[in-house]
Enzyme design. Structure first.
Site, mmCIF file in Angstrom:
data_model
loop_
_atom_site.group_PDB
_atom_site.id
_atom_site.type_symbol
_atom_site.label_atom_id
_atom_site.label_comp_id
_atom_site.label_asym_id
_atom_site.label_seq_id
_atom_site.Cartn_x
_atom_site.Cartn_y
_atom_site.Cartn_z
ATOM 1 N N ASP A 475 64.870 -64.045 -107.046
ATOM 2 C CA ASP A 475 65.165 -62.778 -106.376
ATOM 3 C C ASP A 475 63.882 -62.139 -105.848
ATOM 4 O O ASP A 475 62.761 -62.509 -106.268
ATOM 5 C CB ASP A 475 65.843 -61.857 -107.408
ATOM 6 C CG ASP A 475 66.803 -60.866 -106.782
ATOM 7 O OD1 ASP A 475 66.717 -60.638 -105.568
ATOM 8 O OD2 ASP A 475 67.635 -60.307 -107.528
ATOM 9 N N ASP A 545 74.477 -58.674 -101.285
ATOM 10 C CA ASP A 545 74.893 -58.064 -102.549
ATOM 11 C C ASP A 545 76.303 -57.504 -102.425
ATOM 12 O O ASP A 545 76.915 -57.139 -103.426
ATOM 13 C CB ASP A 545 73.936 -56.920 -102.922
ATOM 14 C CG ASP A 545 72.763 -57.424 -103.729
ATOM 15 O OD1 ASP A 545 72.763 -58.611 -104.091
ATOM 16 O OD2 ASP A 545 71.838 -56.638 -103.987
HETATM 17 C C1 DGJ Z 1 69.584 -58.148 -106.521
HETATM 18 C C2 DGJ Z 1 70.437 -59.355 -106.339
HETATM 19 O O1 DGJ Z 1 70.820 -59.486 -105.007
HETATM 20 C C3 DGJ Z 1 71.623 -59.298 -107.276
HETATM 21 O O2 DGJ Z 1 72.476 -60.369 -107.054
HETATM 22 C C4 DGJ Z 1 71.109 -59.282 -108.689
HETATM 23 O O3 DGJ Z 1 70.512 -60.508 -108.992
HETATM 24 C C5 DGJ Z 1 70.143 -58.141 -108.879
HETATM 25 N N1 DGJ Z 1 69.111 -58.124 -107.883
HETATM 26 C C6 DGJ Z 1 69.512 -58.202 -110.244
HETATM 27 O O4 DGJ Z 1 68.580 -57.240 -110.428
#
Ligand code: DGJ
Length: 746
Positions: A475, A545
Site C-alpha cells: 500500500d 477503495d
Molecule cells: C488503503 C487501502 O486502499 C485499503 O484497501 C486498506 O488496505 C487500507 N489502506 C489499510 O490502511
C-alpha cells in the site's frame, strides 16, 4: 552503425526482417532514408538522414513493402521526431536543456543508427548529437514481433566539459494529423478512480498531469487514446493509444497549434524536477507504449491487454487466486481468532487465499488506527500471540494460501522507525514536515540508498522468516507533501521526485530477483498505482477503495481501456456499502466482481448461510470462467457512460471456444426500454451453448441450455428480462446477468 554505410544497412535489414521488417528504403531521386518499423498490424516510418534531424513520416496500419517504398512521394508528415528547444522557439519542444556554458538552445543531427533483435522485439536506436556541443540524444523505438505495440523512449548523454541541466525531457513526441480527433482519457479522485472522459481536441493546449510524487493514477491517468475519425467508437475508426510506463509524476501535453497537427508529448513531469547531468552521465526516460487500431477503441484496448499480459505485468501468464481480504471485514481489529475464522470461511466458500490487511504489526506502538506504527514491521503479539507463523500454519491446514499487507515506503511520527531515523523522511530541510494520513504519516526518502535497503529489507525480512507468504498487498497512502531530501545535495533537490521512483524501482527489482514467485498487489489508497511503470513488478492493482458494485462498473470500465481484467482486483463487499452506503443485492455485487480478478472484502461471519452458499457457487463458476476472463479478449458492448440504462461487456477466449457475457442494469425505472445488446468477438461459424451463471430467478431463461450460432449472437444478442423473476419480498431495484457461452460443436 554509421548511416553513410547505406547498402549494408539495407541488405542487413531486408535479410533480417522479412515482412515484419525494419526496412530501410530510399525514395528515388531523394536522399531521404525511410526507416520502417513494423508490428503484425502496424507500421511506423521515420525519415533518418545523417547530419539531419530525424522526422516522422507515418504511424498507422501496416504498410506493404510497395507502400514503404513509395511513402516518400505520398507522405504528408515531416514533423521532427523529437523537437528540441532553441532554434524553432515558438513551438512546443520535447526536449530543452541548459548546456554547460549556459546556452539554452539545442540542435540535433543524426550520427548513427542501430538495430537490436531480442527475439520478442526489434529495437531501433537513432543516435543524435548537438551540432555544436558534445551532447547526445538517442531515440529508441521497440517494435514487438507478436503484439501491436511500439515502445518509444529517449536517453541523453553529457560529454560536455561541465554539467548540463535537463529542463524538459519527454519520452517521446508524436504528431497526430488534425481532422476530427477525439481524446479519450481517465480522470477521477480517491474512491472514484478511472472515470472515462471523451472530448474533441480543440485548439490550445491540453495537459494531463500528476504531481503526487508517489501515486499517479487517482486523479488523472498517464494513458490516452486518440480517435482519428470523429467521435470515439468501440469497433470502428482509427485509434492511436498511448500509455506512459511510469509510476511517478508525468505530463502528457497535446498542443493544437496553427499547424496541421496535434502535437503529443509524453514523459516525466519536469515541474520542479530539472535533472543535473554530470559529465559522462546518462539519463534514460521511461517508455511510451504506442498502439494503433483500425477497429476502434476496442482493438486498441485488446492490443494493450495482450502486450500487458505477455510483456508488462508480473506473471501475466498466470491465473490469479480467489481471495478474501480482511480490510472491510475487520479494519484494524485484527486478532488471531478473527483471522482464523475468516480463513475458515473463505476456504469453505472455495477461495484460495486469505490476505491479512492493515493492523497486524507494531512493537512499542500498536497499530490500532492510521496514526501509528508504519515502519515497525514486527508482529503485534498482543493481537497475534502465535504470530504470522501460526496464521500460515492455519492457512495451510485449510488448504489455502496466506498473504499480508505492508506499506513499506511510509512511517508515522509515532513509530520506532521514525524515532530512530528522523532523517529518512522526505522533508524540506529546515522545515516542520506536513503530515499525511492520520495526521502523522510521512513518506520515506527512497532517493536514499539506506532507505532503499531498509524497504527491501521489510519484504526480505518477512519472506525470510515466513517463506510461506504467497501474496503481499503493498500500500501507499500518502503523496510527497514536503519537497526535500536529507540525502540529496542542495543543488540536487530537484532530483527528488525522479530519484524517489528510481529508488522504488530498484527495490522492486531486488524483490523480484529474490522472490520471483511472490504475488504483489499495487495498492495506493485504492487505485493510485494503476500504471505500466509499476506493473512489471506487480501482478495486479486495487482498482479503488470504493467497492460499491454500481460505481465499480464505471471505474472498471475506464480501467479496462488500458489494463487487462487479470490486473483489476475486484471484490465482493458488504451491503450497505462502506463507502457509498448503497444497498446493492449480493447477486449484483457478485456479477460485477466476477468481471475482474474476483475476491472478497467482507466479514463472512456477518453473511447468512444462503449468502455464503451463493458465493460458494459463484467462486466455483468463476474457476470455470477464470481463464476466459483473465486471459481472453475483452469486448465492450454497451458503455455505462452512454447513459442508456445498462452496461455490458464480454470476454472471449483466444480460440473463441468460450465466452462470458456480462450485463448490468445501471438505472431502474418503470417501462424503461433498454437496448438489446449485440455480442462481439465470437466465431460466427461456431455454435455456442448458453448457460446463465449466478441465477437467482425462479425460472431459467427461455434459452438456457440452448445452442445458438455465433453469427446470431453477434447480429442480435439475447433478449434479457429487465427484472429478476423472484418472490415479491425478494424483488429489488437491481438486475444483472452473467452468461457463459461454450462451443457446442457442430
Ligand atoms: C488503503 C487501502 O486502499 C485499503 O484497501 C486498506 O488496505 C487500507 N489502506 C489499510 O490502511
Amino acid at each position: 552503425m554509421e548511416l553513410n554505410d547505406r547498402n549494408p544497412w539495407q541488405r542487413k535489414a531486408a535479410r533480417a526482417w522479412g515482412i515484419l521488417c525494419l526496412a530501410v528504403c530510399l525514395p528515388v531521386g531523394s536522399e531521404a532514408r525511410n526507416v520502417c518499423l513494423s508490428t503484425p498490424n502496424t507500421s511506423l516510418v521515420l525519415d533518418v538522414e545523417q547530419g539531419e534531424e530525424p522526422k516522422y513520416v507515418y504511424y498507422g496500419r501496416s504498410l506493404s513493402p510497395l507502400d514503404v517504398e513509395n511513402i516518400g512521394y505520398v507522405r504528408n508528415c515531416d514533423q521532427p521526431a523529437y523537437p528540441a528547444y532553441g532554434l524553432d522557439c515558438p513551438y512546443e519542444a520535447a526536449f530543452a536543456v541548459r548546456h554547460s556554458d549556459g546556452n539554452l538552445s539545442t540542435q540535433l543531427e543524426v550520427c548513427a543508427m542501430e538495430e537490436k533483435d531480442t527475439g520478442e522485439a526489434r529495437t531501433l536506436s537513432i543516435r543524435m548529437k548537438d551540432k555544436v556541443y558534445d551532447f547526445y540524444v538517442t531515440l529508441y523505438y521497440k517494435a514487438y514481433r507478436d503484439v501491436d505495440i511500439i515502445e518509444a523512449w529517449s536517453s541523453f548523454r553529457n560529454e560536455e566539459k561541465g554539467e548540463v541541466v535537463l529542463g524538459q525531457f519527454a519520452s517521446a513526441y508524436l504528431p497526430v494529423r488534425r481532422g476530427d480527433v477525439w481524446l479519450s482519457r481517465l480522470y477521477g479522485a480517491w474512491a472514484n478512480e478511472a472515470r472515462l472522459v471523451q472530448e474533441p481536441l480543440r485548439p490550445g493546449m491540453e495537459v494531463i498531469q500528476n504531481k503526487d510524487g508517489v501515486r499517479n493514477s487517482h486523479t488523472a491517468h498517464a494513458e490516452v487514446m486518440f480517435s482519428l475519425d470523429g467521435r470515439p467508437q468501440e469497433d470502428n475508426g482509427r485509434v492511436i493509444g498511448a500509455a506512459l510506463c511510469y509510476g511517478g509524476n508525468y505530463k502528457l501535453r497535446v498542443n493544437t497549434d496553427e499547424s496541421e497537427y496535434h502535437h503529443f508529448f509524453a514523459g516525466i513531469n519536469e515541474d520542479r524536477s530539472s535533472w543535473h547531468l554530470g559529465r559522462g552521465e546518462d539519463f534514460t526516460t521511461p517508455p511510451l507504449a504506442l498502439t494503433f487500431s483500425s477497429e476502434g477503441l476496442g482493438q486498441a484496448s485488446r492490443n494493450f491487454h495482450r502486450w500487458g499480459r505477455k510483456y508488462k505485468l508480473a506473471h501475466g501468464d498466470r491465473e490469479r487466486k480467489i481471495l478474501l481480504n480482511s480490510w472491510e471485514g475487520v479494519y484494524f481489529k485484527i486478532n488471531e481468532e478473527g483471522m482464523e475464522a475468516m480463513m475458515s470461511d473463505i476456504a469453505a466458500m472455495g477461495g484460495e487465499l486469505f490476505v491479512m490487511d492493515d493492523g497486524w504489526f507494531g512493537g512499542k506502538y500498536s497499530r490500532n488506527s492510521d496514526k501509528t506504527s508504519l515502519g515497525d514491521w514486527v508482529t503485534d503479539r498482543r493481537k497475534l500471540p502465535g504470530g504470522v507463523g501460526k496464521l500460515l500454519r492455519e492457512a495451510e491446514k485449510r488448504g489455502i494460501k496466506f498473504g499480508i499487507w505492508i506499506e513499506p515506503e511510509m512511517t508515522n511520527t509515532r513509530s520506532e522507525l521514525y524515532e530512530k531515523h528522523p532523517d529518512w523522511i522526505v522533508q524540506a530541510p529546515g522545515r516542520e514536515p506536513v503530515t499525511g494520513r492520520g495526521g502523522t504519516q510521512l513518506v520515506l526518502d527512497l532517493s536514499n540508498p539506506d532507505v532503499q535497503d531498509y524497504v527491501f529489507g521489510v519484504v526480505d525480512g518477512l519472506m525470510t522468516k515466513y517463506p510461506g507468504i504467497d501474496y503481499i498487498k503493498w500500500d501507499a497512502n500518502m503523496g510527497i507533501l514536503n519537497h526535500g531530501s536529507h540525502y540529496l545535495e542542495g543543488n540536487r533537490q530537484s532530483h527528488l521526485y525522479i530519484a524517489y521512483h528510481c529508488g522504488f524501482e530498484a527495490v522492486c527489482r531486488r524483490i523480484r530477483e529474490k522472490y520471483p514467485d511472490l504475488t504483489l498487489q499495487a495498492c495506493a489508497q485504492g487505485g493510485g498505482r494503476a500504471n505500466y511503470g509499476v506493473l512489471p513488478y506487480f501482478d495486479e492493482f486495487w482498482v479503488s477503495d470504493n467497492t460499491d458494485a454500481l460505481q465499480r462498473i464505471y471505474m472498471q470500465w475506464g480501467t479496462s481501456y488500458f489494463f487487462p481484467a487479470m490486473a483489476m482486483a475486484s471484490h465482493i463487499s458488504a451491503a450497505p456499502n462502506h463507502q457509498t452506503f448503497r444497498t446493492v443485492p449480493l447477486k449484483f455485487r457478485i456479477d460485477v466482481a466476477m468481471s475482474g480478478r474476483l475476491g472478497m472484502e467482507i466479514q463472512p461471519k456477518d453473511m447468512t448461510e444462503e449468502e455464503k452458499e451463493m458465493c460458494r457457487r459463484a467462486i466455483a463458476d468463476y474457476k470455470t470462467i477464470r481463464p476466459v476472463v483473465q486471459k481472453g479478449d475483452l469486448y465492450r458492448l454497451l458503455s455505462p457512460y452512454e447513459g442508456l440504462g445498462a452496461a455490458s461487456l464480454m470476454y472471449v477466449s483466444q480460440d473463441k471456444a468460450e465466452a462470458v457475457f456480462y450485463w448490468w442494469k445501471t438505472e431502474h425505472f418503470m417501462n424503461q426500454h433498454l437496448p438489446r445488446v449485440r455480442m462481439s468477438g465470437l466465431d460466427a461459424e461456431k455454435n455456442y451453448r448458453i448457460r446463465e451463471l449466478n441465477r437467482i430467478d425462479n425460472q431459467p431463461l427461455p434459452y438456457e441450455g440452448k445452442v445458438v450460432s455465433g453469427a446470431f449472437l453477434m447480429a442480435n444478442g439475447l433478449e434479457l428480462p429487465y427484472v429478476h423473476q423472484v418472490e415479491r419480498n425478494r424483488k429489488n431495484a437491481y438486475s444483472s446477468r452473467v452468461i457463459y457461452l461454450e462451443d457446442a460443436g457442430d
